[in-house]
Design a protein around this motif. Structure first.
Motif, short mmCIF file in Angstrom:
data_model
loop_
_atom_site.label_atom_id
_atom_site.label_comp_id
_atom_site.label_asym_id
_atom_site.label_seq_id
_atom_site.Cartn_x
_atom_site.Cartn_y
_atom_site.Cartn_z
N ALA A 1 -8.11 5.95 -7.09
CA ALA A 1 -7.01 6.51 -6.29
C ALA A 1 -7.52 6.90 -4.91
O ALA A 1 -6.79 6.81 -3.92
CB ALA A 1 -6.39 7.71 -7.01
N GLU A 2 -8.79 7.32 -4.84
CA GLU A 2 -9.37 7.73 -3.55
C GLU A 2 -9.47 6.53 -2.61
O GLU A 2 -9.15 6.63 -1.43
CB GLU A 2 -10.77 8.34 -3.74
N GLN A 3 -9.92 5.40 -3.16
CA GLN A 3 -10.01 4.19 -2.34
C GLN A 3 -8.62 3.78 -1.84
O GLN A 3 -8.45 3.43 -0.67
CB GLN A 3 -10.63 3.04 -3.14
N ALA A 4 -7.65 3.85 -2.74
CA ALA A 4 -6.28 3.47 -2.37
C ALA A 4 -5.77 4.38 -1.26
O ALA A 4 -5.19 3.92 -0.27
CB ALA A 4 -5.36 3.54 -3.58
N ALA A 5 -6.01 5.70 -1.42
CA ALA A 5 -5.54 6.67 -0.42
C ALA A 5 -6.21 6.42 0.93
O ALA A 5 -5.57 6.46 1.98
CB ALA A 5 -5.84 8.09 -0.90
N ALA B 1 0.82 -1.21 0.00
CA ALA B 1 0.00 0.00 0.00
C ALA B 1 0.86 1.26 0.00
O ALA B 1 0.53 2.24 -0.67
CB ALA B 1 -0.93 -0.01 1.21
N ASP B 2 1.98 1.24 0.73
CA ASP B 2 2.78 2.46 0.84
C ASP B 2 3.64 2.74 -0.39
O ASP B 2 3.70 3.86 -0.87
CB ASP B 2 3.63 2.44 2.12
N SER B 3 4.28 1.69 -0.93
CA SER B 3 5.26 1.92 -2.00
C SER B 3 4.77 1.53 -3.40
O SER B 3 5.35 1.94 -4.40
CB SER B 3 6.53 1.12 -1.70
N GLY B 4 3.73 0.71 -3.48
CA GLY B 4 3.29 0.23 -4.78
C GLY B 4 4.15 -0.90 -5.33
O GLY B 4 3.92 -1.39 -6.45
N ILE B 5 5.12 -1.35 -4.55
CA ILE B 5 5.98 -2.46 -4.99
C ILE B 5 5.17 -3.75 -5.00
O ILE B 5 4.40 -4.01 -4.08
CB ILE B 5 7.22 -2.61 -4.06
N LEU C 1 -1.97 -10.18 11.90
CA LEU C 1 -2.33 -10.57 10.54
C LEU C 1 -2.11 -9.43 9.55
O LEU C 1 -2.23 -8.26 9.92
CB LEU C 1 -3.81 -10.99 10.48
N ILE C 2 -1.81 -9.80 8.33
CA ILE C 2 -1.65 -8.83 7.25
C ILE C 2 -3.01 -8.61 6.60
O ILE C 2 -3.79 -9.55 6.45
CB ILE C 2 -0.62 -9.36 6.23
N VAL C 3 -3.30 -7.37 6.20
CA VAL C 3 -4.59 -7.08 5.58
C VAL C 3 -4.41 -6.64 4.13
O VAL C 3 -3.59 -5.78 3.82
CB VAL C 3 -5.35 -5.97 6.34
N VAL C 4 -5.21 -7.26 3.26
CA VAL C 4 -5.22 -6.92 1.84
C VAL C 4 -6.56 -6.29 1.50
O VAL C 4 -7.61 -6.83 1.86
CB VAL C 4 -5.05 -8.18 0.94
N ARG D 1 -4.74 3.27 2.48
CA ARG D 1 -3.39 3.60 2.93
C ARG D 1 -3.44 4.33 4.26
O ARG D 1 -2.73 4.01 5.20
CB ARG D 1 -2.76 4.51 1.87
N HIS D 2 -4.33 5.32 4.32
CA HIS D 2 -4.53 6.13 5.51
C HIS D 2 -4.94 5.25 6.70
O HIS D 2 -4.57 5.50 7.85
CB HIS D 2 -5.60 7.18 5.20
N ARG D 3 -5.70 4.19 6.43
CA ARG D 3 -6.14 3.27 7.48
C ARG D 3 -5.13 2.17 7.76
O ARG D 3 -5.41 1.21 8.46
CB ARG D 3 -7.49 2.65 7.11
N GLU D 4 -3.97 2.30 7.13
CA GLU D 4 -2.85 1.38 7.34
C GLU D 4 -3.11 -0.04 6.89
O GLU D 4 -2.60 -1.00 7.46
CB GLU D 4 -2.38 1.43 8.79
N CYS D 5 -3.91 -0.16 5.83
CA CYS D 5 -4.07 -1.44 5.16
C CYS D 5 -2.69 -1.77 4.54
O CYS D 5 -2.03 -0.89 4.01
CB CYS D 5 -5.13 -1.29 4.06
N ASP D 6 -2.26 -3.02 4.62
CA ASP D 6 -0.89 -3.37 4.22
C ASP D 6 -0.72 -3.51 2.71
O ASP D 6 0.24 -3.02 2.13
CB ASP D 6 -0.47 -4.69 4.88
N LEU D 7 -1.65 -4.23 2.09
CA LEU D 7 -1.51 -4.55 0.67
C LEU D 7 -2.77 -4.20 -0.09
O LEU D 7 -3.87 -4.22 0.47
CB LEU D 7 -1.23 -6.06 0.51
N LEU D 8 -2.62 -3.86 -1.35
CA LEU D 8 -3.76 -3.49 -2.18
C LEU D 8 -3.77 -4.31 -3.47
O LEU D 8 -2.72 -4.66 -4.00
CB LEU D 8 -3.70 -1.99 -2.53
#
Ligand code: C2E
Ligand code: CA
Ligand code: CA
Ligand code: CA
Length: 277
Positions: A241-245, A49-53, A231-234, A248-255
């Motif tokens: 982009a709004e959903q992603a932001a 979520a943070d880097s897009g990697i 646990l990791i959250v996806v 991310r803001h809610r500290e979801c780990d993966l998208l």
């Protein structure tokens, strides 16, 4: 023909006859599809979520029908589950996904994991564990790089046996994630007892996360509690982009979602850098 036993088919009634004929046709065609390997695997990247990697990918089956063209899994997986054909299809998928990733990892000197959907019938079947062991053995994929996606209902029903299977899977080193989380009947409190690694937040919560404060609250609650349990959250089905932001803001780990990439054939994946959206 007349009505047969408990599964009564009214052969002379228009609509039911059509439905029944379609069922029979599709079942026969699926049998041919299994014999002739008419399936292909597509892959959808899962990004940090943070880097897009790109941190992994989900294998998604498609049926390349000789006349109908591409058939999406939503149109044949439910039937295959009913007829039991999902077991053979699932074996093919598992083998294919592990083999694709083992080859690519060896070639690129990487450690990219792959997620494979496991249907309830497949998961509950006696011999499933042996199948996983055998596939890892044959393909050479590191167990840690295989992740099985099961829905929460699979774990809820027949709970004792399901938990035993989960433990055995974890002993192998293989990971497990709960798919479509939030759509079933389980709770995080229950999940606490399960040896799992990840929860995948269902797309229905993500869809209107920016407009629906109830769903936003649920998403936040799941993320906070899941993290508390280690646990990791996806977040699944991220389209904007709004959903992603928001996630991310809610500290979801993966998208994961169309915003980053649609599912594509393996050779069309771009796994080199990050997908920033
Ligand atoms: P799923 O496991 O929840 O997979 C995610 C589905 O959401 C995929 O649909 C994917 O293409 C779609 N998706 C991903 N991102 C987005 C997005 O941003 N927006 C929207 N609208 N959709 C998105 P697909 O490939 O059609 O698969 C549907 C379902 O079929 C899967 O849902 C899974 O339950 C089942 N399935 C697919 N492949 C397999 C398989 O190999 N084995 C089993 N047992 N089931 C499979
Ligand atoms: Ca899935
Ligand atoms: Ca899902
Ligand atoms: Ca789903």
């Amino acid at each position: 023909a007349k009505a047969q036993g408990r599964n009564t088919w009214h052969w002379f009634e228009g609509t039911t006859t059509v439905v029944h004929n379609e069922y029979v046709t599709l079942r026969r065609e699926l049998m041919e599809a299994i014999e002739q390997e008419q399936f292909v695997l597509y892959y959808q990247p899962i990004v940090a979520a943070d880097s897009g990697i790109v941190r992994g990918m989900e294998a998604l089956v498609r049926w390349q029908h000789p006349e109908r063209g591409f058939v999406s899994p939503g149109d044949f997986i439910p039937l295959a589950e009913q007829t039991g054909q999902i077991v053979a299809i699932g074996q093919w998928v598992l083998h294919r996904a592990c083999s694709d990733l083992a080859d690519w990892n060896a070639r690129m000197d990487r450690r990219m994991p792959v997620s494979v959907n496991i249907s309830p019938l497949q998961f509950r079947r006696y011999g499933f564990l042996d199948e996983v062991r055998r596939v890892l053995d044959i393909t050479g994929l590191e167990p840690e790089l295989l992740e099985l996606e099961v829905t929460e209902n699979v774990l809820m029903s027949g709970a004792g046996q399901a938990i035993e299977t989960l433990r055995e899977i974890r002993k192998l080193g293989v990971k497990v994630s709960i798919d479509d989380f939030g759509t079933g009947y389980s709770s995080l409190r229950y999940l606490r007892q399960l040896p799992i690694n990840k929860v995948k937040l269902d797309r229905s919560f993500i869809m209107d996360i920016t407009e629906n404060s109830d769903n936003a609250a649920i998403v936040q609650g799941v993320i906070t509690m899941a993290h508390h349990l280690g646990l990791i959250v996806v977040g699944e089905g991220v389209e904007t982009a709004e959903q992603a932001a928001d996630l991310r803001h809610r500290e979801c780990d993966l998208l994961q979602g169309f915003l980053f990439s649609r599912p594509v054939p393996f050779d069309q994946l771009d796994l080199s850098g990050s997908i920033n959206r």
